[in-house]
Design an enzyme around this catalytic site. Structure first.
Site, PDB file in Angstrom:
ATOM      1  CG  PHE A 110      -1.799   1.262   1.244  1.00 21.22           C
ATOM      2  CD1 PHE A 110      -2.870   1.390   0.370  1.00 21.22           C
ATOM      3  CD2 PHE A 110      -1.524   2.309   2.117  1.00 21.22           C
ATOM      4  CE1 PHE A 110      -3.665   2.540   0.377  1.00 21.22           C
ATOM      5  CE2 PHE A 110      -2.309   3.460   2.130  1.00 21.22           C
ATOM      6  CZ  PHE A 110      -3.385   3.567   1.257  1.00 21.22           C
ATOM      7  CG  ASP A 151       5.582   3.835   1.725  1.00 18.81           C
ATOM      8  OD1 ASP A 151       5.608   4.408   2.830  1.00 18.81           O
ATOM      9  OD2 ASP A 151       4.551   3.742   1.034  1.00 18.81           O
ATOM     10  CE  LYS A 193      -0.614   6.035   7.775  1.00 16.70           C
ATOM     11  NZ  LYS A 193      -0.289   5.350   6.527  1.00 16.70           N
TER      12      LYS A 193
HETATM   13  C1  LIG Z   1      -0.655   5.578   5.132  1.00 15.30           C
HETATM   14  C2  LIG Z   1       0.329   5.130   4.125  1.00 15.30           C
HETATM   15  C3  LIG Z   1       0.462   5.788   2.885  1.00 15.30           C
HETATM   16  C4  LIG Z   1      -0.439   6.929   2.476  1.00 15.30           C
HETATM   17  O1  LIG Z   1      -0.339   8.001   3.307  1.00 15.30           O
HETATM   18  P1  LIG Z   1      -1.506   9.117   3.308  1.00 15.30           P
HETATM   19  O2  LIG Z   1      -0.986  10.164   4.233  1.00 15.30           O
HETATM   20  O3  LIG Z   1      -2.739   8.453   3.758  1.00 15.30           O
HETATM   21  O4  LIG Z   1      -1.625   9.617   1.910  1.00 15.30           O
HETATM   22  C5  LIG Z   1       1.439   5.345   2.032  1.00 15.30           C
HETATM   23  N1  LIG Z   1       2.242   4.312   2.345  1.00 15.30           N
HETATM   24  C6  LIG Z   1       2.152   3.666   3.518  1.00 15.30           C
HETATM   25  C7  LIG Z   1       3.091   2.545   3.819  1.00 15.30           C
HETATM   26  C8  LIG Z   1       1.175   4.042   4.436  1.00 15.30           C
HETATM   27  O5  LIG Z   1       1.061   3.374   5.587  1.00 15.30           O
END
Ligand SMILES: *Cc1c(COP(=O)(O)O)cnc(C)c1O
Length: 393
Positions: free
Chosen positions: A137, A221, A250
């Protein structure tokens, strides 16, 4: 005249993108939040790994208050002290060092969009393939959707940007795929949204070797795993490697919207003037807040707390010896409870009824990601409340 219930007002006013909310929260303090009826909940989701310091942390409140009363936003035609300070701090904590460069944005998806554009710039020899993992994701915007290995999220919105291929999360698949036609490899060190799924042992190390050998950008990521959540500043620290780029969001802002792309070494040379930008990005309000958050995490060594409390939580969870619990995955304070039956939604609801917020990431996984400040009291409270929820199943 009676006010309509908030559930109806939500449904009538908000876009239908989300499921009906679980509660109406009005206040938070530390690891606890309260709903509009005064019910208290232990927050073991922390806004999905966002509230690193819990709710209403005095040092975050002070930083926001001071900065908004000083200067809160300027355009990117100007620099501000908190922005430069945060960029320098990120260069240091990521290990990117002197050659590191930082691009600020407002969310995780945007950090990955910037990384996607970075990947397109690694096109010497006309590399045009970008690789990511099945069930990964990376966010909901179009580029991030293309990167995400979740076809059901993508299908209604196709065509998404092309050139992205998804592979299995095995070293074998990696070895069969990475060559000089590949521009970038995108990886989550732990797949959070997938239910907190670890990569195989040695995976990141092998990915680093293969990417270096073939001139491929290794882009991690760490939007969910980063900022001390895994028990180190970044999950790649555990593998003793450095990526060519890392995306962060986050947990960095402690609740204010901020993200970043940090590049390492030659990857810092790829973007040219005018190739990317964003109005709000890196403004003094959010960067001052992030400086406060990162300052507390560092001063109080909350990475060490994440390791310690993560281990204790693992013991508590396995100690239930519940027939519903198969395993505990993840690292530090990002844990996935693998269930023996598809009862995650029921268990999440039972926990909420006991005053505990956890997340049913999918039918067979409960994700927990408490604030990094959790201590003995919160763990004992978790043991009580989650134990009761399990018993009620
Ligand atoms: C939450 C998340 C995203 C997306 O972040 P948003 O701030 O919701 O756009 C991308 N990659 C990972 C691994 C995430 O946990």
């Amino acid at each position: 005249m009676t006010q309509h219930p908030w559930q109806d007002r939500f449904a009538d006013a908000m876009m239908k993108t989300f499921s009906p909310p679980l509660a109406m929260l009005v206040r938070g303090e530390g690891c606890y939040v309260w709903d509009e009826k005064g019910t208290q909940y232990l927050d073991f989701l922390a806004g999905i790994a966002v509230n690193s310091l819990g709710h209403a942390h005095p040092e975050v409140v002070a930083a926001v208050t001071k900065q908004i009363g000083t200067i809160s936003h300027v355009s990117n035609y100007f620099a501000t002290p908190p922005q430069i300070e945060l960029a320098e701090r990120l260069k240091r904590i990521t290990g990117a060092g002197d050659e590191g460069r930082v691009y600020f944005c407002n969310s995780g998806a945007e950090a990955n969009e910037a990384a996607f554009k970075l990947a397109r710039l690694n096109n010497k020899g006309h590399r045009n393939r970008i690789i990511s993992l099945h069930d990964s994701f990376h966010g909901r915007t179009m580029g991030a959707l293309a990167l995400s290995g979740k076809p059901h999220m993508r299908e209604a919105f196709e065509p998404v940007p092309g050139g992205v291929e998804h592979i299995d999360s095995t070293i074998k698949a990696l070895e069969a795929t990475i060559d000089t036609t590949v521009a970038a490899l995108f990886l989550e060190p732990v797949k959070g949204e997938a239910g907190v799924i670890d990569l195989p042992d040695g995976y990141l190390k092998r990915a680093r070797e293969l990417c270096t050998e073939h001139g491929v950008l290794l882009i991690l990521d760490e939007i969910q795993t980063g900022i001390a959540r895994s028990g180190a500043w970044f999950a790649y620290n555990h593998a003793d490697i450095l990526p060519d780029a890392v995306t962060i969001a986050k947990g960095m802002g402690g609740g204010v919207p901020i993200g970043a792309l940090v590049t390492f070494g030659w990857a810092s040379e790829l973007f040219r003037r005018g190739q990317h930008g964003s109005t709000f990005a890196g403004n003094p309000l959010v960067t001052a807040t992030a400086n406060a958050v990162l300052g507390v995490i560092e001063r109080d060594d909350l990475a060490a707390n994440a390791t310690l409390r993560g281990q204790q939580l693992r013991e508590i969870i396995l100690g239930f010896k519940s027939p519903w619990i198969e395993e505990v995955r993840g690292r530090g304070l990002l844990l996935g409870i693998g269930l023996t039956e598809p009862v995650a939604l029921k268990l999440g609801a039972a926990a909420l009824a006991e005053g505990l917020i956890v997340n049913a990431a999918n039918e067979t996984s409960i994700r927990i990601a408490p604030p990094l400040i959790v201590g003995d009291t919160e763990l004992a409270d978790f043991q009580d409340r989650f134990g009761r929820a399990l018993a009620s199943l």
